[in-house]
Design a protein around this motif. Structure first.
Motif, PDB file in Angstrom:
ATOM      1  N   ILE A 131       0.831  -1.206   0.000  1.00 32.08           N
ATOM      2  CA  ILE A 131       0.000   0.000   0.000  1.00 32.08           C
ATOM      3  C   ILE A 131       0.863   1.252   0.000  1.00 32.08           C
ATOM      4  O   ILE A 131       0.584   2.218  -0.726  1.00 32.08           O
ATOM      5  N   TYR A 134      -5.200   9.948   2.871  1.00 32.34           N
ATOM      6  CA  TYR A 134      -4.945   8.613   3.429  1.00 32.34           C
ATOM      7  C   TYR A 134      -3.769   8.666   4.407  1.00 32.34           C
ATOM      8  O   TYR A 134      -3.855   8.139   5.531  1.00 32.34           O
ATOM      9  N   PHE A 145      -4.169   8.019   8.689  1.00 32.20           N
ATOM     10  CA  PHE A 145      -3.567   6.876   9.373  1.00 32.20           C
ATOM     11  C   PHE A 145      -2.289   7.238  10.122  1.00 32.20           C
ATOM     12  O   PHE A 145      -1.891   6.536  11.049  1.00 32.20           O
ATOM     13  N   GLN A 164      -6.433   3.271  16.793  1.00 30.66           N
ATOM     14  CA  GLN A 164      -6.746   2.571  15.547  1.00 30.66           C
ATOM     15  C   GLN A 164      -6.994   1.087  15.805  1.00 30.66           C
ATOM     16  O   GLN A 164      -7.889   0.488  15.189  1.00 30.66           O
ATOM     17  N   TRP A 208     -10.458  -0.715  14.708  1.00 32.16           N
ATOM     18  CA  TRP A 208     -10.509  -1.881  13.816  1.00 32.16           C
ATOM     19  C   TRP A 208     -11.208  -3.058  14.486  1.00 32.16           C
ATOM     20  O   TRP A 208     -11.996  -3.766  13.852  1.00 32.16           O
ATOM     21  N   CYS A 220      -4.556  -3.321  11.097  1.00 27.70           N
ATOM     22  CA  CYS A 220      -4.239  -2.069  11.779  1.00 27.70           C
ATOM     23  C   CYS A 220      -2.779  -1.675  11.583  1.00 27.70           C
ATOM     24  O   CYS A 220      -2.475  -0.551  11.181  1.00 27.70           O
ATOM     25  N   THR A 256      -2.034  -0.764   7.770  1.00 29.92           N
ATOM     26  CA  THR A 256      -2.470   0.555   7.301  1.00 29.92           C
ATOM     27  C   THR A 256      -1.700   1.673   8.002  1.00 29.92           C
ATOM     28  O   THR A 256      -1.313   2.662   7.365  1.00 29.92           O
ATOM     29  N   SER A 311       1.761   1.689   6.540  1.00 29.81           N
ATOM     30  CA  SER A 311       1.760   2.040   5.109  1.00 29.81           C
ATOM     31  C   SER A 311       1.784   3.548   4.904  1.00 29.81           C
ATOM     32  O   SER A 311       2.376   4.042   3.934  1.00 29.81           O
ATOM     33  N   SER A 312       1.142   4.290   5.818  1.00 27.85           N
ATOM     34  CA  SER A 312       1.162   5.752   5.689  1.00 27.85           C
ATOM     35  C   SER A 312       2.574   6.291   5.889  1.00 27.85           C
ATOM     36  O   SER A 312       2.989   7.248   5.224  1.00 27.85           O
TER      37      SER A 312
END
Length: 249
Positions: A46, A68, A72, A80, A84, A114, A117, A120-121
């Motif tokens: 991602i 996005y 995150f 988070q 989730w 969790c 994501t 990934s940010s």
């Protein structure tokens, strides 16, 4: 200090009767590695896409990618994790939410989603920075060769940017291993949760958490050594030194 040290505790049978306390730690380590490894694959996939999109000329898709990243990156990981695990199933259609909550490995899946994501940010920011750190001539050279924009990214920009961002990606990999300990709050019995269980059953708090600390350090040192080897193998002499470009030809 009147504390009774007992390092032999790890070879004693745990209350579940399945194995020793050392087996409990080993099981926790495997869950930690499985969670961190799965989440890291997700974060890389991602993060690579989102980070690349943030360097495109299309302002609309760049705005979506930035949104996005900001969502995150700026919400605490613990919050988070709870969202989730406790909130997401309630937002799905009832059948989907009930199915998700009934999964035997729901804490593992939730932790992977969790951590994936969230990380990934951070990976996306590194990818964007790596691409922007390259000389403009790299992109222009791809265009001059007749490559399309996707081909320029695939064959020129991304391979070079990957070399630039290897050191910060190593830090993110180490972070995801450590951050996996947050999953104990939703019932995943990873390494920290295993150490906590040993402490609660045996009352040997220092031994339990000392062992967990040593395991974390050893695992992270192995990651550092492995990434250092990869760094040396993919380095291009005379072009990239210590994460910066030294030439544009």
């Amino acid at each position: 200090m009147n504390y009774h040290w007992n390092w032999h505790i790890f070879w004693e049978i745990s209350p579940d009767g399945v194995g020793t306390y050392m087996d409990t730690l080993w099981s926790g380590l495997l869950w930690t590695l499985a969670t961190a490894g799965s989440a890291w694959i997700m974060a890389l996939a991602i993060g690579l896409v989102v980070g690349t999109i943030r360097t495109l000329p299309n302002k609309f898709v760049v705005g979506l990618a930035n949104a996005y990243v900001e969502v995150f990156r700026n919400v605490p990981l613990l919050v988070q994790m709870f969202l989730w695990y406790f909130v997401m199933p309630e937002l799905l259609p009832q059948a989907g939410g009930d199915w998700l909550k009934a999964l035997p490995n729901a804490p593992f899946i939730t932790a992977v989603l969790c951590l994936g994501t969230f990380t990934s940010s951070r990976v996306a920011i590194q990818v964007t920075t790596g691409i922007q750190a390259l000389p403009r001539g790299q992109k222009l050279a791809g265009t001059a060769l007749g490559l399309t924009l996707p081909q320029t990214y695939r064959f020129i920009l991304l391979p070079m940017a990957a070399r630039v961002i290897l050191p910060p990606l190593t830090s993110e990999f180490l972070n995801i291993i450590k951050n996996s300990s947050v999953a104990l709050t939703i019932g995943l019995v990873e390494l920290t949760a295993s150490a906590r269980a040993i402490q609660e059953f045996s009352f040997q708090v220092f031994e339990a958490f000392s062992a967990a600390t040593i395991i974390y350090v050893v695992v992270n040192l192995c990651v550092v050594v492995l990434m250092h080897v990869i760094e040396k193998k993919v380095a291009i002499p005379g072009f990239i030194v210590a994460g910066t470009s030294t030439g544009g030809h």
